[in-house]
Scaffold this active site. Structure first.
Site, mmCIF file in Angstrom:
data_model
loop_
_atom_site.group_PDB
_atom_site.id
_atom_site.type_symbol
_atom_site.label_atom_id
_atom_site.label_comp_id
_atom_site.label_asym_id
_atom_site.label_seq_id
_atom_site.Cartn_x
_atom_site.Cartn_y
_atom_site.Cartn_z
ATOM 1 N N LYS A 10 0.684 -1.070 -0.045
ATOM 2 C CA LYS A 10 0.042 -0.049 -0.010
ATOM 3 C C LYS A 10 0.711 0.912 0.212
ATOM 4 C CE LYS A 10 -3.977 -2.633 2.765
ATOM 5 N NZ LYS A 10 -4.816 -2.408 3.469
ATOM 6 N N TYR A 51 -12.408 -2.820 -3.794
ATOM 7 C CA TYR A 51 -12.746 -2.829 -2.026
ATOM 8 C C TYR A 51 -14.600 -2.927 -2.443
ATOM 9 C CZ TYR A 51 -8.428 -1.799 -0.476
ATOM 10 O OH TYR A 51 -7.476 -2.246 0.450
ATOM 11 N N ASN A 114 -1.920 -0.329 6.880
ATOM 12 C CA ASN A 114 -1.894 -1.562 7.498
ATOM 13 C C ASN A 114 -0.877 -2.696 6.548
ATOM 14 O OD1 ASN A 114 -3.665 -2.135 5.526
ATOM 15 N ND2 ASN A 114 -4.977 -3.934 7.056
ATOM 16 N N HIS A 117 -1.638 -5.415 1.442
ATOM 17 C CA HIS A 117 -3.766 -5.861 1.121
ATOM 18 C C HIS A 117 -2.688 -7.942 0.379
ATOM 19 C CE1 HIS A 117 -7.180 -7.204 -0.791
ATOM 20 N NE2 HIS A 117 -7.058 -8.205 -2.184
ATOM 21 N N GLU A 128 -9.275 -10.501 -8.057
ATOM 22 C CA GLU A 128 -8.299 -9.485 -7.871
ATOM 23 C C GLU A 128 -7.388 -9.293 -8.849
ATOM 24 O OE1 GLU A 128 -7.199 -9.415 -3.427
ATOM 25 O OE2 GLU A 128 -9.558 -8.651 -2.778
HETATM 26 P P1 IDP Z 1 -7.562 -7.062 5.287
HETATM 27 O O1 IDP Z 1 -6.962 -6.412 4.370
HETATM 28 O O2 IDP Z 1 -7.317 -7.521 5.855
HETATM 29 O O3 IDP Z 1 -8.489 -8.214 3.961
HETATM 30 P P2 IDP Z 1 -10.323 -5.975 5.396
HETATM 31 O O4 IDP Z 1 -11.769 -6.080 6.634
HETATM 32 O O5 IDP Z 1 -10.977 -6.599 4.235
HETATM 33 O O6 IDP Z 1 -8.975 -6.239 5.657
HETATM 34 O O7 IDP Z 1 -9.833 -4.139 4.714
HETATM 35 C C1 IDP Z 1 -9.561 -3.740 4.112
HETATM 36 C C2 IDP Z 1 -8.991 -2.722 3.930
HETATM 37 O O8 IDP Z 1 -9.645 -1.835 5.231
HETATM 38 C C3 IDP Z 1 -8.171 -2.940 5.482
HETATM 39 O O9 IDP Z 1 -6.762 -3.727 5.068
HETATM 40 C C4 IDP Z 1 -7.838 -1.693 6.474
HETATM 41 O O10 IDP Z 1 -6.837 -0.638 6.017
HETATM 42 C C5 IDP Z 1 -9.487 -0.972 5.857
HETATM 43 N N1 IDP Z 1 -10.154 -1.082 7.326
HETATM 44 C C6 IDP Z 1 -10.248 -2.652 7.856
HETATM 45 N N2 IDP Z 1 -10.897 -1.886 8.399
HETATM 46 C C7 IDP Z 1 -10.916 -1.142 8.964
HETATM 47 C C8 IDP Z 1 -11.310 0.257 10.019
HETATM 48 O O11 IDP Z 1 -12.268 -0.731 10.822
HETATM 49 N N3 IDP Z 1 -11.080 0.904 10.245
HETATM 50 C C9 IDP Z 1 -10.163 1.633 9.054
HETATM 51 N N4 IDP Z 1 -9.810 1.128 8.260
HETATM 52 C C10 IDP Z 1 -10.256 -0.226 8.643
HETATM 53 MG MG MG Z 2 -9.843 -8.019 2.685
#
Ligand code: IDP
Ligand code: MG
Length: 137
Positions: A10, A51, A114, A117, A128
């Site tokens: 990212k 997304y 974070n 992905h 994807e």
């Molecule tokens: P993942 O990347 O671990 O699969 P997902 O639930 O698919 O997580 O969410 C996609 C992305 O959205 C996350 O990697 C993170 O960057 C962001 N995200 C998910 N939940 C939150 C939240 O509660 N607050 C802020 N950003 C979030």
């Molecule tokens: Mg995800």
């Protein structure tokens, strides 16, 4: 069981100079390899597709904005059980909950930024990879 998965490093990972560190961890796993890779600034249309499952959630808009804020490294990684394996190497979504030793656990603090992905299933990986590398099979 050899698989392919879609990985994004990212914009925070690129800005912070962590690309080499993260790719190094992927390359050091026995038998895993990079099948496609590009530094690319993702546009809104691509991110909305990627997304789609999160549309309407409170974090969706800031997530899309963050993901479009600078270049990402877009990759296809292949190898033994790589879908499950890269999810494990990345760690859980919340970097504070992620164990040290994982990418998110070692380098992240806030949930949105974070670093990485990785597709969460065979079905997501197929969907994807088509979004990011439409001509790649
Ligand atoms: P993942 O990347 O671990 O699969 P997902 O639930 O698919 O997580 O969410 C996609 C992305 O959205 C996350 O990697 C993170 O960057 C962001 N995200 C998910 N939940 C939150 C939240 O509660 N607050 C802020 N950003 C979030
Ligand atoms: Mg995800």
């Amino acid at each position: 069981m050899s698989q392919r998965t879609l990985v994004l490093l990212k914009p925070d990972a690129v800005r912070r100079g962590l690309v080499g560190e993260i790719i190094g961890r992927i390359e050091r796993k026995a038998g895993w390899s990079i099948a496609a890779m590009e530094l690319r600034t993702l546009d809104r249309a691509t991110l909305e597709q990627h997304y789609a499952e999160h549309e309407g959630r409170p974090f969706y808009e800031p997530l899309v904005e963050f993901m479009a804020s600078g270049p990402s490294v877009v990759m296809v990684v292949e190898g033994e059980r790589v879908i499950e394996g890269i999810r494990a190497l990345a760690g859980p979504t919340d970097p504070i909950a992620a164990a040290p030793g994982s990418v998110r656990g070692d380098f992240g603090t806030i949930v949105r930024e974070n670093l990485i992905h990785a597709s969460d299933s065979e079905e997501s990986a197929q969907r994807e990879m088509k979004i990011f590398f439409p001509s790649f099979s």
